[in-house]
Design a protein around this motif. Structure first.
Motif, PDB file in Angstrom:
ATOM      1  N   ILE A 167       0.776  -1.187   0.109  1.00  0.00           N
ATOM      2  CA  ILE A 167       0.122  -0.133   0.121  1.00  0.00           C
ATOM      3  C   ILE A 167       1.012   1.261  -0.193  1.00  0.00           C
ATOM      4  O   ILE A 167       1.600   1.450   0.786  1.00  0.00           O
ATOM      5  CB  ILE A 167      -0.896   0.033   1.194  1.00  0.00           C
ATOM      6  N   ASP A 168       0.530   2.197  -0.884  1.00  0.00           N
ATOM      7  CA  ASP A 168       1.620   3.435  -1.019  1.00  0.00           C
ATOM      8  C   ASP A 168       2.918   2.935  -1.001  1.00  0.00           C
ATOM      9  O   ASP A 168       3.741   3.684  -0.342  1.00  0.00           O
ATOM     10  CB  ASP A 168       1.047   4.427   0.098  1.00  0.00           C
ATOM     11  N   ASN A 169       3.512   2.014  -1.544  1.00  0.00           N
ATOM     12  CA  ASN A 169       4.663   1.721  -2.103  1.00  0.00           C
ATOM     13  C   ASN A 169       5.500   0.988  -0.775  1.00  0.00           C
ATOM     14  O   ASN A 169       6.805   1.105  -0.491  1.00  0.00           O
ATOM     15  CB  ASN A 169       5.717   2.843  -2.559  1.00  0.00           C
TER      16      ASN A 169
END
Length: 82
Positions: A31-33
């Motif tokens: 999630i979000d890198n």
């Protein structure tokens, strides 16, 4: 406080003292890198009056890299969830 046996915290996400790869940068959930798969935790024999657990995931191996221990996450687990 009444005792209910020896408190035990278990995790099948940790093997031989190390977090399994699927829960870190080699895992498949991001999630979000950021790797985002949560560890499985199970506790047993908590004292009867326990209201919640506070779980801190602190990484002392980060000291040589960051200069301090890294806190990956903190979770407050209320009684109704365990």
């Amino acid at each position: 406080m009444k005792k209910s046996g020896n408190f035990i915290l278990k995790s099948d996400s940790i093997k031989d003292g190390y977090i399994k790869d699927e829960f870190g940068k080699h895992g498949g959930l991001w999630i979000d890198n950021m790797p985002s798969k949560s560890l499985n935790l199970k506790w047993e024999n908590a004292p009867e009056e326990t209201e919640s657990f506070l779980v801190v995931m602190q990484d002392y191996d980060a000291i040589p890299v960051a200069g301090f221990s890294w806190i990956h996450w903190i979770a407050l687990v209320p009684k109704k969830l365990y």
